[in-house]
Scaffold this motif. Structure first.
Motif, PDB file in Angstrom:
ATOM      1  N   MET A  69      49.674 -30.355   3.266  1.00 24.00           N
ATOM      2  CA  MET A  69      50.400 -30.820   4.438  1.00 24.00           C
ATOM      3  C   MET A  69      50.398 -32.349   4.499  1.00 24.00           C
ATOM      4  SD  MET A  69      51.713 -28.259   5.866  1.00 24.00           S
ATOM      5  CE  MET A  69      52.311 -29.102   7.319  1.00 24.00           C
ATOM      6  N   VAL A  70      49.271 -32.976   4.146  1.00 25.08           N
ATOM      7  CA  VAL A  70      49.192 -34.446   4.125  1.00 25.08           C
ATOM      8  C   VAL A  70      50.178 -35.005   3.100  1.00 25.08           C
ATOM      9  CG1 VAL A  70      47.727 -36.401   3.506  1.00 25.08           C
ATOM     10  CG2 VAL A  70      46.823 -34.595   4.965  1.00 25.08           C
ATOM     11  N   VAL A  71      50.231 -34.372   1.913  1.00 25.56           N
ATOM     12  CA  VAL A  71      51.160 -34.810   0.866  1.00 25.56           C
ATOM     13  C   VAL A  71      52.600 -34.708   1.351  1.00 25.56           C
ATOM     14  CG1 VAL A  71      52.057 -34.309  -1.439  1.00 25.56           C
ATOM     15  CG2 VAL A  71      49.590 -34.278  -1.033  1.00 25.56           C
ATOM     16  N   LEU A  72      52.927 -33.597   2.013  1.00 20.91           N
ATOM     17  CA  LEU A  72      54.288 -33.416   2.526  1.00 20.91           C
ATOM     18  C   LEU A  72      54.638 -34.474   3.565  1.00 20.91           C
ATOM     19  CD1 LEU A  72      54.579 -29.529   2.931  1.00 20.91           C
ATOM     20  CD2 LEU A  72      55.822 -30.981   1.327  1.00 20.91           C
ATOM     21  N   ILE A  73      53.696 -34.767   4.448  1.00 25.73           N
ATOM     22  CA  ILE A  73      53.934 -35.785   5.479  1.00 25.73           C
ATOM     23  C   ILE A  73      54.173 -37.150   4.841  1.00 25.73           C
ATOM     24  CG2 ILE A  73      52.856 -37.063   7.376  1.00 25.73           C
ATOM     25  CD1 ILE A  73      51.459 -34.431   8.158  1.00 25.73           C
ATOM     26  N   ILE A  74      53.347 -37.501   3.839  1.00 26.71           N
ATOM     27  CA  ILE A  74      53.499 -38.791   3.151  1.00 26.71           C
ATOM     28  C   ILE A  74      54.862 -38.888   2.479  1.00 26.71           C
ATOM     29  CG2 ILE A  74      52.663 -40.197   1.230  1.00 26.71           C
ATOM     30  CD1 ILE A  74      49.839 -39.209   1.908  1.00 26.71           C
ATOM     31  N   ILE A  75      55.269 -37.810   1.805  1.00 29.27           N
ATOM     32  CA  ILE A  75      56.568 -37.803   1.124  1.00 29.27           C
ATOM     33  C   ILE A  75      57.705 -37.964   2.138  1.00 29.27           C
ATOM     34  CG2 ILE A  75      58.180 -36.378  -0.199  1.00 29.27           C
ATOM     35  CD1 ILE A  75      55.808 -35.208  -1.686  1.00 29.27           C
ATOM     36  N   CYS A  76      57.600 -37.263   3.252  1.00 26.71           N
ATOM     37  CA  CYS A  76      58.634 -37.354   4.284  1.00 26.71           C
ATOM     38  C   CYS A  76      58.711 -38.770   4.859  1.00 26.71           C
ATOM     39  CB  CYS A  76      58.356 -36.355   5.408  1.00 26.71           C
ATOM     40  SG  CYS A  76      58.638 -34.640   4.931  1.00 26.71           S
ATOM     41  N   LEU A  77      57.564 -39.407   5.048  1.00 25.15           N
ATOM     42  CA  LEU A  77      57.539 -40.789   5.548  1.00 25.15           C
ATOM     43  C   LEU A  77      58.167 -41.744   4.541  1.00 25.15           C
ATOM     44  CD1 LEU A  77      53.973 -40.942   7.163  1.00 25.15           C
ATOM     45  CD2 LEU A  77      56.181 -40.923   8.352  1.00 25.15           C
ATOM     46  N   LEU A  78      57.909 -41.509   3.252  1.00 28.22           N
ATOM     47  CA  LEU A  78      58.508 -42.349   2.216  1.00 28.22           C
ATOM     48  C   LEU A  78      60.026 -42.206   2.188  1.00 28.22           C
ATOM     49  CD1 LEU A  78      55.950 -41.850  -0.711  1.00 28.22           C
ATOM     50  CD2 LEU A  78      56.320 -43.938   0.622  1.00 28.22           C
ATOM     51  N   ILE A  79      60.474 -40.964   2.339  1.00 27.66           N
ATOM     52  CA  ILE A  79      61.924 -40.724   2.375  1.00 27.66           C
ATOM     53  C   ILE A  79      62.548 -41.433   3.573  1.00 27.66           C
ATOM     54  CG2 ILE A  79      63.707 -38.951   2.694  1.00 27.66           C
ATOM     55  CD1 ILE A  79      61.924 -37.051   1.096  1.00 27.66           C
ATOM     56  N   GLN A  80      61.870 -41.346   4.718  1.00 23.44           N
ATOM     57  CA  GLN A  80      62.358 -42.014   5.928  1.00 23.44           C
ATOM     58  C   GLN A  80      62.376 -43.528   5.739  1.00 23.44           C
ATOM     59  OE1 GLN A  80      59.953 -41.507   9.449  1.00 23.44           O
ATOM     60  NE2 GLN A  80      61.749 -41.488  10.783  1.00 23.44           N
TER      61      GLN A  80
ATOM     62  N   THR B 295      65.128 -42.382  -6.163  1.00 28.50           N
ATOM     63  CA  THR B 295      63.779 -42.277  -5.591  1.00 28.50           C
ATOM     64  C   THR B 295      63.722 -41.169  -4.549  1.00 28.50           C
ATOM     65  OG1 THR B 295      63.458 -44.651  -5.926  1.00 28.50           O
ATOM     66  CG2 THR B 295      61.929 -43.530  -4.437  1.00 28.50           C
ATOM     67  N   ALA B 296      64.732 -41.132  -3.671  1.00 31.35           N
ATOM     68  CA  ALA B 296      64.779 -40.095  -2.631  1.00 31.35           C
ATOM     69  C   ALA B 296      64.865 -38.702  -3.254  1.00 31.35           C
ATOM     70  CB  ALA B 296      65.961 -40.335  -1.704  1.00 31.35           C
ATOM     71  N   ALA B 297      65.689 -38.581  -4.308  1.00 30.39           N
ATOM     72  CA  ALA B 297      65.826 -37.284  -4.982  1.00 30.39           C
ATOM     73  C   ALA B 297      64.497 -36.867  -5.613  1.00 30.39           C
ATOM     74  CB  ALA B 297      66.913 -37.371  -6.052  1.00 30.39           C
ATOM     75  N   SER B 298      63.785 -37.840  -6.185  1.00 29.60           N
ATOM     76  CA  SER B 298      62.478 -37.546  -6.782  1.00 29.60           C
ATOM     77  C   SER B 298      61.484 -37.069  -5.731  1.00 29.60           C
ATOM     78  CB  SER B 298      61.931 -38.785  -7.501  1.00 29.60           C
ATOM     79  OG  SER B 298      62.798 -39.196  -8.523  1.00 29.60           O
ATOM     80  N   LEU B 299      61.527 -37.734  -4.568  1.00 29.74           N
ATOM     81  CA  LEU B 299      60.621 -37.358  -3.485  1.00 29.74           C
ATOM     82  C   LEU B 299      60.962 -35.963  -2.954  1.00 29.74           C
ATOM     83  CD1 LEU B 299      60.355 -40.749  -1.572  1.00 29.74           C
ATOM     84  CD2 LEU B 299      58.556 -39.638  -2.905  1.00 29.74           C
ATOM     85  N   LEU B 300      62.251 -35.680  -2.829  1.00 27.78           N
ATOM     86  CA  LEU B 300      62.674 -34.344  -2.392  1.00 27.78           C
ATOM     87  C   LEU B 300      62.238 -33.277  -3.397  1.00 27.78           C
ATOM     88  CD1 LEU B 300      66.250 -35.068  -0.988  1.00 27.78           C
ATOM     89  CD2 LEU B 300      64.233 -34.353   0.305  1.00 27.78           C
ATOM     90  N   PHE B 301      62.340 -33.636  -4.681  1.00 28.00           N
ATOM     91  CA  PHE B 301      61.859 -32.716  -5.717  1.00 28.00           C
ATOM     92  C   PHE B 301      60.357 -32.490  -5.571  1.00 28.00           C
ATOM     93  CE2 PHE B 301      60.077 -32.028  -9.994  1.00 28.00           C
ATOM     94  CZ  PHE B 301      60.741 -30.848 -10.328  1.00 28.00           C
ATOM     95  N   GLY B 302      59.650 -33.588  -5.208  1.00 24.84           N
ATOM     96  CA  GLY B 302      58.210 -33.465  -4.964  1.00 24.84           C
ATOM     97  C   GLY B 302      57.917 -32.519  -3.815  1.00 24.84           C
ATOM     98  N   VAL B 303      58.756 -32.560  -2.758  1.00 22.38           N
ATOM     99  CA  VAL B 303      58.594 -31.637  -1.630  1.00 22.38           C
ATOM    100  C   VAL B 303      58.732 -30.192  -2.100  1.00 22.38           C
ATOM    101  CG1 VAL B 303      59.613 -30.848   0.541  1.00 22.38           C
ATOM    102  CG2 VAL B 303      59.345 -33.286   0.112  1.00 22.38           C
ATOM    103  N   ILE B 304      59.746 -29.960  -2.937  1.00 22.17           N
ATOM    104  CA  ILE B 304      59.967 -28.602  -3.455  1.00 22.17           C
ATOM    105  C   ILE B 304      58.772 -28.134  -4.280  1.00 22.17           C
ATOM    106  CG2 ILE B 304      61.403 -27.208  -5.000  1.00 22.17           C
ATOM    107  CD1 ILE B 304      63.769 -28.999  -4.201  1.00 22.17           C
TER     108      ILE B 304
END
Length: 209
Positions: free
Chosen positions: A177-188, A12-21
């Motif tokens: 930017m909102v999407v990036l913040i949400i993804i970062c919060l999910l990773i956290q 899941t974390a890898a998928s979210l990181l891929f989403g960030v990219i």
């Protein structure tokens, strides 16, 4: 089952990181497109509108100079012809420069009429008919007024286009930017979830048997 839970979190974390990219790449791609659109719009404002407007001013000045020369009682007929001929040659050069700019359909119609008038003025001048130049000069000046108005209208359209590009770019950037913040919060959240899932170990007292 702890190891399966850990693997699931890692995927899941890898998928979210891929989403960030992906989001970062989309931001970069979007910004590049906006830069190209803005560059094209500004080039068009300069090359096709500001430069064209400067040619219109030159046309107008030359036609007024021609009008003044033809109506100057102190000048002999041959001198009037000489001045008018020189001005019409300069106008012909400007015609080619103006034609090289991007013309709208409406602009092209007025310009064709204008060049037809200047050509007719040249023919009348060579025939020695200065009296008929006056009404054609007035008609040509009306064409120039219409062409100038077109420049203003087209420049306003280009300005509206750039305003929309800036506005849309700002909205997309905020969304990204909102999407990036949400993804970062999910990773956290995943990180803390994986920590708490391990539980707490009660330390053993080495003094107890």
């Amino acid at each position: 089952m702890k190891w399966t839970y850990s693997v699931k979190n890692k995927i899941t974390a890898a998928s979210l990181l891929f989403g960030v990219i992906v989001v970062v790449l989309l931001i970069n791609f979007n910004q590049r497109n906006q830069i190209e659109e803005l560059k094209s719009a500004f080039e068009s404002i300069y090359k096709d509108r500001l430069v064209a407007e400067s040619y219109i001013l030159d046309f107008s000045e030359k036609l007024h100079d021609m009008h003044d020369a033809i109506n100057d009682p102190a000048l002999p007929f041959l001198k009037k012809q000489e001045i008018a001929n020189k001005i019409l040659n300069e106008i012909d050069t400007l015609n080619h420069l103006y034609e090289a700019t991007r013309l709208t359909d409406e602009e092209a119609r007025y310009f064709v009429h204008f060049t037809g008038l200047t050509h007719e003025m040249d023919l009348r001048l060579k025939a020695g008919d200065l009296d008929s130049e006056e009404p054609m000069i007035r008609s040509a000046l009306l064409d120039l007024h219409s062409l100038s108005q077109i420049q203003l209208n087209e420049a306003d359209k280009l300005k509206s286009k750039t305003d929309k590009i800036f506005s849309m770019g700002s909205i997309l950037l905020q969304f990204e930017m909102v999407v990036l913040i949400i993804i970062c919060l999910l990773i956290q959240a995943l990180f803390f979830a994986s920590k708490t899932s391990n539980g707490f170990k009660i330390p053993e007292n080495p003094n107890l048997n």
